[in-house]
Design a protein around this motif. Sequence first.
Motif, PDB file in Angstrom:
ATOM      1  N   ASP A  22      -7.701  -7.816   0.012  1.00 19.35           N
ATOM      2  CA  ASP A  22      -6.308  -7.554  -0.371  1.00 19.35           C
ATOM      3  C   ASP A  22      -5.856  -8.529  -1.444  1.00 19.35           C
ATOM      4  N   TYR A  70       1.588  -7.559   7.835  1.00 25.38           N
ATOM      5  CA  TYR A  70       0.565  -7.938   6.846  1.00 25.38           C
ATOM      6  C   TYR A  70       0.852  -9.340   6.341  1.00 25.38           C
ATOM      7  N   LYS A 130       7.138 -10.536   7.384  1.00 26.69           N
ATOM      8  CA  LYS A 130       7.625  -9.161   7.453  1.00 26.69           C
ATOM      9  C   LYS A 130       6.823  -8.384   8.494  1.00 26.69           C
ATOM     10  N   PRO A 160       7.678   9.332   7.903  1.00 28.69           N
ATOM     11  CA  PRO A 160       7.752   9.215   6.443  1.00 28.69           C
ATOM     12  C   PRO A 160       6.725   8.224   5.895  1.00 28.69           C
ATOM     13  N   THR A 161       6.488   8.281   4.606  1.00 28.43           N
ATOM     14  CA  THR A 161       5.570   7.358   3.951  1.00 28.43           C
ATOM     15  C   THR A 161       6.023   5.928   4.164  1.00 28.43           C
ATOM     16  N   GLY A 162       5.068   5.057   4.457  1.00 26.67           N
ATOM     17  CA  GLY A 162       5.410   3.646   4.635  1.00 26.67           C
ATOM     18  C   GLY A 162       5.902   3.339   6.030  1.00 26.67           C
ATOM     19  N   ALA A 163       5.859   4.325   6.935  1.00 27.85           N
ATOM     20  CA  ALA A 163       6.373   4.106   8.292  1.00 27.85           C
ATOM     21  C   ALA A 163       5.463   3.186   9.093  1.00 27.85           C
ATOM     22  N   GLY A 164       4.172   3.213   8.816  1.00 25.27           N
ATOM     23  CA  GLY A 164       3.248   2.363   9.567  1.00 25.27           C
ATOM     24  C   GLY A 164       2.119   3.134  10.233  1.00 25.27           C
ATOM     25  N   LYS A 165       1.932   4.401   9.854  1.00 24.01           N
ATOM     26  CA  LYS A 165       0.897   5.225  10.490  1.00 24.01           C
ATOM     27  C   LYS A 165      -0.502   4.654  10.203  1.00 24.01           C
ATOM     28  N   THR A 166      -0.769   4.390   8.924  1.00 22.40           N
ATOM     29  CA  THR A 166      -2.077   3.850   8.552  1.00 22.40           C
ATOM     30  C   THR A 166      -2.299   2.494   9.204  1.00 22.40           C
ATOM     31  N   THR A 167      -1.210   1.745   9.337  1.00 18.58           N
ATOM     32  CA  THR A 167      -1.334   0.420   9.930  1.00 18.58           C
ATOM     33  C   THR A 167      -1.832   0.516  11.377  1.00 18.58           C
ATOM     34  N   TYR A 220      -7.530  -5.272  10.497  1.00 14.51           N
ATOM     35  CA  TYR A 220      -6.593  -6.386  10.618  1.00 14.51           C
ATOM     36  C   TYR A 220      -6.433  -6.697  12.096  1.00 14.51           C
TER      37      TYR A 220
HETATM   38  P1  ADP Z   1       2.044   5.003   6.255  1.00 12.91           P
HETATM   39  O1  ADP Z   1       0.597   5.171   6.565  1.00 12.91           O
HETATM   40  O2  ADP Z   1       2.930   5.426   7.372  1.00 12.91           O
HETATM   41  O3  ADP Z   1       2.453   5.660   4.959  1.00 12.91           O
HETATM   42  P2  ADP Z   1       1.374   2.214   6.090  1.00 12.91           P
HETATM   43  O4  ADP Z   1       0.977   1.898   7.472  1.00 12.91           O
HETATM   44  O5  ADP Z   1       0.298   2.389   5.080  1.00 12.91           O
HETATM   45  O6  ADP Z   1       2.363   3.453   6.048  1.00 12.91           O
HETATM   46  O7  ADP Z   1       2.309   1.039   5.551  1.00 12.91           O
HETATM   47  C1  ADP Z   1       3.338   0.471   6.304  1.00 12.91           C
HETATM   48  C2  ADP Z   1       3.967  -0.670   5.523  1.00 12.91           C
HETATM   49  O8  ADP Z   1       3.051  -1.726   5.348  1.00 12.91           O
HETATM   50  C3  ADP Z   1       4.413  -0.267   4.124  1.00 12.91           C
HETATM   51  O9  ADP Z   1       5.669  -0.859   3.888  1.00 12.91           O
HETATM   52  C4  ADP Z   1       3.377  -0.868   3.212  1.00 12.91           C
HETATM   53  O10 ADP Z   1       3.954  -1.272   1.997  1.00 12.91           O
HETATM   54  C5  ADP Z   1       2.894  -2.065   3.986  1.00 12.91           C
HETATM   55  N1  ADP Z   1       1.444  -2.319   3.723  1.00 12.91           N
HETATM   56  C6  ADP Z   1       0.439  -1.445   3.885  1.00 12.91           C
HETATM   57  N2  ADP Z   1      -0.762  -2.009   3.593  1.00 12.91           N
HETATM   58  C7  ADP Z   1      -0.505  -3.289   3.238  1.00 12.91           C
HETATM   59  C8  ADP Z   1      -1.319  -4.405   2.826  1.00 12.91           C
HETATM   60  N3  ADP Z   1      -2.646  -4.338   2.727  1.00 12.91           N
HETATM   61  N4  ADP Z   1      -0.695  -5.568   2.545  1.00 12.91           N
HETATM   62  C9  ADP Z   1       0.651  -5.682   2.637  1.00 12.91           C
HETATM   63  N5  ADP Z   1       1.465  -4.683   3.021  1.00 12.91           N
HETATM   64  C10 ADP Z   1       0.918  -3.490   3.321  1.00 12.91           C
END
Ligand code: ADP
Length: 598
Positions: free
Chosen positions: A130, A366, A370, A391-398, A407
Amino acid sequence: MLNPNARPPRGMPVAKERARHTTATLKRIWDYLSRSRYGLVAVVLLAIAGTGAGLAAPYLLGTAIDRFILERDREGLLRLCMILASIYVFNGVAGWLQAHLMAGISQRTVRSLRDDLFARLQKLPVRFFDRTPLGDLMSRATNDIENVSTTLNQSFIQIMTSMVTLVGSLILMLTLNVWLTLVSIVTIPLVTLATKAISARTRQHFADQQRSLGELNGFIQETLARQKAIKVLRRERPSIERFGAMNRELRAAGTKAQTLSGLFGPVMNVFGHLNFILIAAIGGWMAFREWTTVGMIVSFLNYSKQFSGPINELANQYNMIQAGVAGAERVFEIADTATEHEDEAAVGGLDRVQGRVAFEGVSFGYRPDKQTLRDVTFAAEPGQLIALVGPTGAGKTTIINLLTRFYELDEGRITIDGKDIRAIDKNELRSRLGIVLQDAYTFSDTVRENIRYGRLDATDEEVVAAAKLANADGFIRRLPHGYDSPLAAEGGNLSQGQRQLLTIARAILADPAILILDEATSSVDTRTELHIQQAMAALMRGRTSFVIAHRLNTIKSADLILVIDGGRIIERGTHDELLGQQGFYARLYNSQFAQPAG
Ligand code: ADP
């Protein structure tokens, strides 16, 4: 910072740190070098023998003048010339052997260094990538290692021969004439001072040069990888301008480093010539008074030249070594970054996985300041389909990033069949997870091998069977070489839908208990879409599946929909239950899903 692996941010001058680490870095290079210690011993012996023989030459020259030329002894002169010739031949052969051995040693050394660096790069945590540009890493793996190699190759022999010459000529000079020897030594403190003054600066400039080069490579890598985006956004000109600025910076650092290190030779020469004049004058005066012979003065002048040569050479090498050390430090910096496996406490394997996955009060950010996920709690029973929407940026991928342990979570725990995933070996954990992402990734290998990456011991028949289940068999057979068709690293020669089918086949082959799917948002043609749907359904059967859902079908058939917003689960239930609640999901559904999937 929370992250224990944190290093100073790139681009910050770390000159002081570098200077302090020179000895430690040299010691680490020595650890690598000493693996070829027999070769090194041979190089040292050859240096002593070859250079030692060469040291006899000036003495013989003096003898030739005093005993044979002044005495007009032709035969004696001829014999002496033969001896001199053999000495020079021996010296040459020894030099060639040394170079030959040293080339092997230095290449072996940097090969180990390169192997270690690459292995380390493969094991670093996602967090590391990253914050570190890929091009910079490329630069370390190539340019910096090359610097180490060049330094080893050139400096080691030079230093050896210089030392032998230095000590040898000093001893011989002392036996010839103590007073003249003292005159020769007068310039040494001056040389040392000059060396110190110049090399302190060159080290800094070499470090700057390597850092600039790393940044430049990072930028090249980034622009090449994003060519489409650059063209669409018409970033060509700004890119070229930015590159120009970075390139100018590199030129400035490079010029400074090279000019300063080029200053060495001339400065040292001045001292050498000064020395020569002093000895010639004082020696000549001694010869006038017949305190000594002309031949002795000639011998001595030659020795004093041989003596000042290595001092200059050592000074010069010291300077050369700075470049190698700067390179090695950048390589070792990576070697010192903790791998993602090092923090593993007592880890164990997993027995047969049923597929019950539970998140219990999971929070994560991350960055420490925050929070991205807040108190996420849910459970997936074996075989269930869990849809993540929001919505986008909600945290699904996280959520997925934490389950795969790309992580590490900050609070709470995640369990598989009741076992905390932190107590499971990462490789073991990931081998139980099948992951199909939106950007279907392929490797530069054949189609067959690309599918086999799912399970390396799969037979060709199993590969084909998986491809059939994934609806990929048809298009693969239509490729020019069928299953043996080569793929470009980015899968450039396949359509996005086809690449996705390939990764589904790969996941089917891996046969994981738990599946993670990221449905493609971009539209593919209806036929491929149907193929993908069928393939995904075949893949999900009998497995616990997590899907970042973009398709109506998926959310309708999900056992549990988790609605995520701002890092929290704000609603949960089946499609019908959630619609009935008339809440966030209902609004999201009406705005996103009610229309034909996009
Ligand atoms: P989604 O999959 O729901 O669109 P993400 O889980 O990808 O959302 O992201 C959630 C939040 O974490 C977003 O605000 C994004 O900007 C932040 N984020 C995602 N990946 C990283 C990263 N590698 N480093 C810092 N912030 C991240």
